[in-house]
Write an enzyme that holds these catalytic residues in place. Structure first.
Site, short mmCIF file in Angstrom:
data_model
loop_
_atom_site.label_atom_id
_atom_site.label_comp_id
_atom_site.label_asym_id
_atom_site.label_seq_id
_atom_site.Cartn_x
_atom_site.Cartn_y
_atom_site.Cartn_z
CB CYS A 124 -31.00 31.34 72.38
SG CYS A 124 -30.04 31.81 70.94
CG HIS B 196 -36.36 30.51 70.28
ND1 HIS B 196 -35.72 31.21 71.29
CD2 HIS B 196 -35.39 30.21 69.37
CE1 HIS B 196 -34.43 31.32 71.01
NE2 HIS B 196 -34.21 30.74 69.84
CG HIS C 56 -32.23 36.26 69.70
ND1 HIS C 56 -32.11 35.95 71.03
CD2 HIS C 56 -32.16 35.06 69.04
CE1 HIS C 56 -31.98 34.65 71.18
NE2 HIS C 56 -32.01 34.09 69.98
#
Length: 400
Positions: free
Chosen positions: A157, A288, A322
């Site tokens: 990520c 995040h 995401h």
């Protein structure tokens, strides 16, 4: 040295152009996620799919033909003219490409394997190299004819945040005069199944910071910036720049963050120091914000410790899903959009959730729909905390 982000190309679940993405993010506050079992047979999940027709890749070598590279070309198309001008100005060997990804062409391999199970052989057109992580950078270099450094970061990520930091270093070292940088990732069964096996995927729309949060929704997309060390005449007044970045590796666990947030704190602190600003100067933080129990707990405590409870925060993952290796770049693009001159009142990206705050988490200043800062946004922090403890933080600044 300021690293200017002159031009931004972005495609994600919210849309494929600046106007649509901004409208859905700031005015409509409507998610781009949709319910489907396209990547999870028999199990309907919310995903952030890029809809619409993507660029043709038939002109590319077989090893570069993938949906991932179609997404990359879609983002590139929005800034292609500016990139071509940079190549002409600086020379092909002085323009670099640094991209973050985590899936590359894995979806193409999945399709080939389905054909294998059905027919007993792989399609004659299938090339294993299509799933190499270096594919997006190689494709862009091929497409643009550049001769500078071209490589890919793949650190889950944090991939595209680290790609942008690497791009900045190439310019600061004098290796490149301009770098095309950002990230791209595409939906595939592999990632959906993998995160599901970790019990990290929610069957409901993700709900960051909520007491009812149950995990992430997977998304896809691409976002690229043209980065240089000098402001172009057209963007010199009030240009957006990458002013700071921080990177760390806490190595606490393969998939869980360090509960104490040591690595995350280090990355944020480094980014602020490199930008030369105090935490109190930050106008907005893009979290995040994955909506997993452990990430939200760690990040919220680190934010409170460093910034207090006054700074506006939100997670934009409920809008886009995401996007893994592309997440940091897409979120930086959303921040870039709200920092433009046509947002004089500082309308902020809202936090889509059920409003049920987790009493175990510190109370933060969570952005509500249509909330404004009341002034142009000068400093934005964007966090990315990945598997394996790979942490990154970007500080975007509006230059005077």
């Amino acid at each position: 040295m300021k690293l200017y982000l002159h031009h931004c190309g972005v495609v994600c679940a919210l849309g494929d152009n600046h106007q649509e993405i901004r409208r859905r993010l700031l005015e409509d506050a409507s998610t781009g996620l949709q319910m489907t079992d396209a990547w999870s047979a028999g199990r309907v999940l919310p995903v952030g799919q890029v809809r619409g027709i993507l660029p043709d890749v038939s002109h590319l070598p077989v090893t570069l033909r993938s949906r991932n590279n179609q997404l990359a070309l879609a983002a590139l198309a929005q800034i292609r003219e500016a990139v071509d001008v940079a190549i002409q100005r600086f020379g092909a060997d002085r323009v670099g490409i640094v991209i973050g990804t985590s899936t590359s062409g894995i979806a193409s391999t999945e399709s080939a394997m389905r054909a294998y199970h059905e027919h007993g052989s792989l399609p004659s057109s299938f090339q294993y190299a299509v799933q190499e992580m270096g594919s997006p950078a190689a494709m862009l270099a091929h497409e643009l004819g550049t001769g500078g450094p071209a490589y890919t970061h793949s650190s889950a990520c944090s991939s595209s945040a680290k790609a942008m930091a690497s791009a900045a270093r190439l310019i600061k070292m004098g290796v490149c005069d301009a770098v095309l940088t950002g990230g791209v990732d595409s939906l595939c069964e592999f990632t959906v199944a993998g995160f599901s096996a970790l019990e990290s995927v929610s069957t409901e729309f993700c709900n960051p910071l909520s007491a009812n949060r149950k995990g992430i929704n997977i998304g896809e997309g691409a976002a690229f910036f043209l980065m240089t060390a000098e402001p172009a005449p057209a963007t010199a007044p009030g240009a957006v720049a990458l002013c700071g970045w921080g990177e760390s590796s806490d190595g606490h666990h393969m998939s869980a963050p360090d509960p104490a947030g040591g690595g995350a704190r280090m990355a944020i602190t480094q980014a602020l120091q490199r930008a030369g600003i105090a935490p109190s100067e930050v106008d907005y933080i893009n979290l995040h914000g994955t909506a997993t129990v452990q990430n939200d707990a760690m990040e919220s405590h680190v934010i409170q410790d460093i910034f207090g409870a006054a700074v506006a925060v939100s997670s934009t993952k409920p809008f886009t899903g995401h996007a893994l290796g592309a997440a940091a770049a897409i979120e930086a693009a959303l921040c870039w959009l709200v920092m433009q001159d046509d947002n004089p009142q500082g309308l902020l990206p809202p936090h889509l959730w059920d409003g049920m705050a987790d009493p175990q988490l510190p109370a933060l200043h969570i952005v509500a729909p249509r909330q404004q800062a009341g002034k142009p946004l000068r400093w934005i922090v964007s966090n990315s905390f990945a598997f394996g403890g790979s942490n990154a933080c970007l500080v975007l600044g509006k230059t005077e």
